[in-house]
Write an enzyme that holds these catalytic residues in place. Structure first.
Site, PDB file in Angstrom:
ATOM      1  N   LYS A  81      43.480 -46.048  34.495  1.00  0.00           N
ATOM      2  CA  LYS A  81      42.495 -45.130  33.883  1.00  0.00           C
ATOM      3  C   LYS A  81      41.683 -45.880  32.837  1.00  0.00           C
ATOM      4  CE  LYS A  81      43.881 -42.317  30.416  1.00  0.00           C
ATOM      5  NZ  LYS A  81      43.099 -42.429  29.177  1.00  0.00           N
ATOM      6  N   ASN A  82      42.366 -46.617  31.951  1.00  0.00           N
ATOM      7  CA  ASN A  82      41.672 -47.228  30.815  1.00  0.00           C
ATOM      8  C   ASN A  82      40.872 -48.455  31.192  1.00  0.00           C
ATOM      9  OD1 ASN A  82      42.594 -45.152  29.296  1.00  0.00           O
ATOM     10  ND2 ASN A  82      44.216 -46.323  28.277  1.00  0.00           N
ATOM     11  N   ARG A 104      44.688 -35.630  33.016  1.00  0.00           N
ATOM     12  CA  ARG A 104      43.707 -36.613  32.536  1.00  0.00           C
ATOM     13  C   ARG A 104      44.114 -38.032  32.916  1.00  0.00           C
ATOM     14  NH1 ARG A 104      41.830 -36.095  26.478  1.00  0.00           N
ATOM     15  NH2 ARG A 104      40.635 -37.809  27.337  1.00  0.00           N
ATOM     16  N   MET A 141      34.562 -44.778  14.605  1.00  0.00           N
ATOM     17  CA  MET A 141      33.874 -45.800  15.420  1.00  0.00           C
ATOM     18  C   MET A 141      33.282 -46.914  14.564  1.00  0.00           C
ATOM     19  SD  MET A 141      31.984 -43.773  18.510  1.00  0.00           S
ATOM     20  CE  MET A 141      31.183 -45.305  18.999  1.00  0.00           C
ATOM     21  N   CYS A 192      40.834 -36.330  17.639  1.00  0.00           N
ATOM     22  CA  CYS A 192      41.589 -35.797  18.768  1.00  0.00           C
ATOM     23  C   CYS A 192      43.022 -35.628  18.283  1.00  0.00           C
ATOM     24  CB  CYS A 192      41.496 -36.716  19.979  1.00  0.00           C
ATOM     25  SG  CYS A 192      42.539 -38.144  19.831  1.00  0.00           S
ATOM     26  N   ARG A 215      40.246 -41.409  14.849  1.00  0.00           N
ATOM     27  CA  ARG A 215      39.581 -42.261  15.827  1.00  0.00           C
ATOM     28  C   ARG A 215      38.098 -42.502  15.504  1.00  0.00           C
ATOM     29  NH1 ARG A 215      41.991 -40.988  21.602  1.00  0.00           N
ATOM     30  NH2 ARG A 215      41.625 -43.212  21.846  1.00  0.00           N
ATOM     31  N   ILE A 258      49.630 -47.812  15.586  1.00  0.00           N
ATOM     32  CA  ILE A 258      48.251 -47.789  16.082  1.00  0.00           C
ATOM     33  C   ILE A 258      47.543 -46.482  15.743  1.00  0.00           C
ATOM     34  CG2 ILE A 258      46.780 -48.023  18.135  1.00  0.00           C
ATOM     35  CD1 ILE A 258      48.313 -50.588  17.478  1.00  0.00           C
ATOM     36  N   ASP A 279      50.679 -46.485  24.085  1.00  0.00           N
ATOM     37  CA  ASP A 279      50.600 -45.484  25.151  1.00  0.00           C
ATOM     38  C   ASP A 279      51.916 -45.302  25.892  1.00  0.00           C
ATOM     39  OD1 ASP A 279      47.166 -46.219  26.162  1.00  0.00           O
ATOM     40  OD2 ASP A 279      48.036 -45.223  24.410  1.00  0.00           O
ATOM     41  N   ARG A 301      37.003 -39.349  24.430  1.00  0.00           N
ATOM     42  CA  ARG A 301      36.526 -40.362  23.489  1.00  0.00           C
ATOM     43  C   ARG A 301      35.912 -41.554  24.222  1.00  0.00           C
ATOM     44  NH1 ARG A 301      37.015 -42.813  18.682  1.00  0.00           N
ATOM     45  NH2 ARG A 301      37.375 -45.054  18.686  1.00  0.00           N
TER      46      ARG A 301
HETATM   47  C1  EPZ Z   1      42.126 -47.290  23.880  1.00  0.00           C
HETATM   48  O1  EPZ Z   1      41.619 -46.361  22.937  1.00  0.00           O
HETATM   49  C2  EPZ Z   1      42.808 -46.461  24.961  1.00  0.00           C
HETATM   50  N1  EPZ Z   1      41.823 -45.588  25.587  1.00  0.00           N
HETATM   51  C3  EPZ Z   1      43.932 -45.630  24.330  1.00  0.00           C
HETATM   52  O2  EPZ Z   1      44.583 -44.936  25.386  1.00  0.00           O
HETATM   53  C4  EPZ Z   1      44.923 -46.584  23.670  1.00  0.00           C
HETATM   54  O3  EPZ Z   1      45.934 -45.835  23.040  1.00  0.00           O
HETATM   55  C5  EPZ Z   1      44.187 -47.452  22.629  1.00  0.00           C
HETATM   56  O4  EPZ Z   1      43.104 -48.156  23.275  1.00  0.00           O
HETATM   57  C6  EPZ Z   1      45.110 -48.477  21.979  1.00  0.00           C
HETATM   58  O5  EPZ Z   1      45.662 -49.310  22.961  1.00  0.00           O
HETATM   59  C7  EPZ Z   1      40.990 -46.110  26.519  1.00  0.00           C
HETATM   60  O6  EPZ Z   1      41.011 -47.293  26.811  1.00  0.00           O
HETATM   61  C8  EPZ Z   1      40.031 -45.162  27.159  1.00  0.00           C
HETATM   62  P1  EPZ Z   1      41.372 -48.600  19.640  1.00  0.00           P
HETATM   63  P2  EPZ Z   1      40.621 -46.874  21.770  1.00  0.00           P
HETATM   64  O7  EPZ Z   1      39.912 -48.682  19.391  1.00  0.00           O
HETATM   65  O8  EPZ Z   1      39.705 -47.895  22.300  1.00  0.00           O
HETATM   66  C9  EPZ Z   1      41.337 -47.301  15.114  1.00  0.00           C
HETATM   67  C10 EPZ Z   1      45.532 -43.120  26.503  1.00  0.00           C
HETATM   68  O9  EPZ Z   1      46.533 -42.432  26.257  1.00  0.00           O
HETATM   69  N2  EPZ Z   1      39.891 -47.583  15.195  1.00  0.00           N
HETATM   70  O10 EPZ Z   1      42.135 -49.846  19.981  1.00  0.00           O
HETATM   71  O11 EPZ Z   1      40.046 -45.673  21.119  1.00  0.00           O
HETATM   72  C11 EPZ Z   1      41.691 -46.046  15.869  1.00  0.00           C
HETATM   73  O12 EPZ Z   1      41.486 -44.912  15.055  1.00  0.00           O
HETATM   74  C12 EPZ Z   1      44.592 -43.503  25.373  1.00  0.00           C
HETATM   75  O13 EPZ Z   1      45.226 -43.560  27.639  1.00  0.00           O
HETATM   76  C13 EPZ Z   1      39.138 -47.570  14.022  1.00  0.00           C
HETATM   77  O14 EPZ Z   1      39.662 -47.345  12.921  1.00  0.00           O
HETATM   78  O15 EPZ Z   1      41.666 -47.558  20.796  1.00  0.00           O
HETATM   79  C14 EPZ Z   1      43.135 -46.247  16.224  1.00  0.00           C
HETATM   80  O16 EPZ Z   1      43.932 -45.864  15.139  1.00  0.00           O
HETATM   81  C15 EPZ Z   1      44.993 -42.899  24.050  1.00  0.00           C
HETATM   82  N3  EPZ Z   1      37.805 -47.813  14.096  1.00  0.00           N
HETATM   83  C16 EPZ Z   1      43.240 -47.763  16.432  1.00  0.00           C
HETATM   84  O17 EPZ Z   1      42.084 -48.333  15.784  1.00  0.00           O
HETATM   85  C17 EPZ Z   1      37.176 -48.058  15.288  1.00  0.00           C
HETATM   86  O18 EPZ Z   1      35.953 -48.291  15.295  1.00  0.00           O
HETATM   87  C18 EPZ Z   1      43.246 -48.165  17.887  1.00  0.00           C
HETATM   88  O19 EPZ Z   1      42.016 -47.815  18.422  1.00  0.00           O
HETATM   89  C19 EPZ Z   1      37.946 -48.057  16.463  1.00  0.00           C
HETATM   90  C20 EPZ Z   1      39.298 -47.816  16.396  1.00  0.00           C
END
Ligand code: EPZ
Length: 422
Positions: A22-23, A400, A125, A118, A123, A330, A308, A94
């Site tokens: 999925k990811n 999902r 950006m 969420c 989360r 995380i 995850d 997201r």
């Molecule tokens: C990806 O989310 C995955 N989703 C998530 O899977 C996964 O848990 C996550 O990576 C970590 O491995 C997809 O790939 C679609 P991050 P992402 O940016 O990209 C913080 C699932 O269950 N952060 O690595 O959103 C954020 O708040 C989902 O399949 C910032 O602070 O993850 C989080 O605490 C859930 N600022 C941490 O970093 C930012 O600009 C990890 O986020 C971006 C992120």
């Protein structure tokens, strides 16, 4: 809303086919925006998130055709007619924010709603914005939307991420493929989904090196061509189903599984007393003794233990011999499955980002509520070995990220059914 009913039914045996990730698919699909030529993905998973991404891309003017019962996605972004990713779609998923980088690179402008929080965390950006601004984008937050523009095009730059964010790495990587000059991403995410994206982009003519390490170098090109690319195996679905025989006993072979996708997870399974053998068809998993041993787990960016799989691992440790400590590093709120597991008799203490699990002999089936995607499947795993019936509500969360979960578990002997709730 549907419910899934699981009844503890003894040992499992047989094979479970693992789908495409999925990811990976959710970042490969927006890559079509980078090129006027067709991009076709094979081995795509049949999931509601994929359908949501298709709807979003179509709202931008892309053509997305689902073939072979959803396993092939034929996409073309020759005529993009809209550069606004609407709140109504983005708030549901997201990953919709992954159209930001490609749209900015292709069109020089993009308006993308902030996803909003969420269940598992705020989360933000900020890392995506930091990276794209380093490439020369001007990004302003207005009315809950990010208004981004790069009228003169993007320029290569060095971007250092304060945290190895998966999404921020993907957004900036895609944008950098069409930037003028060289981009270096430092402290980039190393997940297999990043490598899969880079592999696909290289097929489209992008010049990328270092994906899978913390430093990725991209030489911008003027345009990208089309490609056909198979989505990499889903390491999270793989880890999830590897836990089924670990929890219920018996032996299951996860077809398509590759050890390199789940190394840190397999290390923890080994410590807990689970044998994993790589075969030419996938990963064979069996529990060594009658009861697993307690292990401590800390979630980290790849190649560390995946966040995850934290909820699913907790389901295993609820009946381990001894006390396990799980640290979620995380996301700030990713223990919502704990109170539901406690309804089944689990003994868990949650303090902030740490959950302490005191293993009990056996859980008892109970009505429980799914709260997010990975929590929902951890409740089903717990139900596989619990005494009696576990009824999981709000299983739309499950749809999902897991295709045909009932069929896959039934196929190895689980007593499980999906019913329409009145
Ligand atoms: C990806 O989310 C995955 N989703 C998530 O899977 C996964 O848990 C996550 O990576 C970590 O491995 C997809 O790939 C679609 P991050 P992402 O940016 O990209 C913080 C699932 O269950 N952060 O690595 O959103 C954020 O708040 C989902 O399949 C910032 O602070 O993850 C989080 O605490 C859930 N600022 C941490 O970093 C930012 O600009 C990890 O986020 C971006 C992120």
């Amino acid at each position: 809303m549907d419910q899934i009913i699981v009844t503890g039914n003894g040992e499992l045996s047989g094979e479970i086919p693992i789908a495409g990730a999925k990811n990976a698919c959710l970042t490969l699909m927006p890559a079509t925006l980078l090129s006027e030529e067709p991009l076709t993905l094979t081995n795509a998973p049949r999931l509601s998130d994929i359908r949501t991404m298709s709807t979003l891309l179509q709202s931008l003017g892309a053509e997305v055709t689902s073939l072979q019962d959803g396993q092939v996605l034929a996409m073309s972004s020759h005529d993009l007619t809209n550069h606004v990713a609407d709140y109504d779609i983005v708030r549901k998923m997201r990953a919709s924010n992954l159209v930001l980088g490609p749209m900015l690179a292709r069109l020089g402008q993009a308006v993308v709603s902030l996803p909003g929080g969420c269940a598992i965390g705020a989360r933000p950006m900020d890392l995506h914005i930091h990276g794209l601004e380093a490439l020369g984008a001007e990004i302003e937050l207005r009315d809950g939307y990010l208004h981004a523009k790069a009228p003169g095009g993007l320029k290569g730059a060095t971007v250092e991420f304060s945290f190895a964010s998966v999404g921020a790495t993907e957004n900036v990587l895609m944008a950098a493929t069409l930037a003028k000059g060289t981009t270096v991403l430092k402290n980039a995410a190393r997940e297999p989904e990043i490598v899969d994206l880079a592999t696909c982009l290289r097929k489209m003519g992008a010049r990328i090196e270092g994906d899978g390490t913390s430093t990725i170098t991209i030489e911008g090109v003027d345009r990208l061509s089309g490609a056909t690319h198979p989505v990499v195996t889903d390491r999270i679905e793989l880890g999830t189903y590897m836990l089924a025989p670990a929890i219920a006993g018996g032996e299951v072979e996860c077809l398509g599984g590759k050890l390199h996708l789940v190394e840190s997870f397999v290390e923890k399974l080994d410590q807990a007393g689970i044998d994993v053998t790589e075969t030419d068809r996938g990963l064979k998993v069996r529990r060594r003794n009658g009861r697993v041993a307690a292990v401590d787990v800390t979630t980290e960016p790849f190649p560390g233990f995946p966040t995850d799989l934290q909820a699913q691992m907790m389901a295993l440790l609820c009946t381990a011999e001894g006390t396990s400590v799980l640290e979620e590093k995380i996301f700030e709120n990713r223990f919502m499955h704990a109170p539901e597991l406690m309804r089944m008799g689990a003994q868990i203490e949650v303090h902030g980002g740490t959950a302490t699990v005191h293993g009990v002999e056996r859980l008892k089936g109970a009505p429980v509520m799914a709260t997010d995607l990975r929590a929902s499947v951890s409740l089903i795993l717990a139900g596989l070995a619990a005494e009696g019936e576990t009824v999981v509500s709000r299983v739309y969360h499950l749809d999902r990220g897991y295709e045909h979960v009932v069929r896959k578990l039934e196929g190895v002997g689980a007593k499980i059914e999906r019913v329409k709730a009145e």
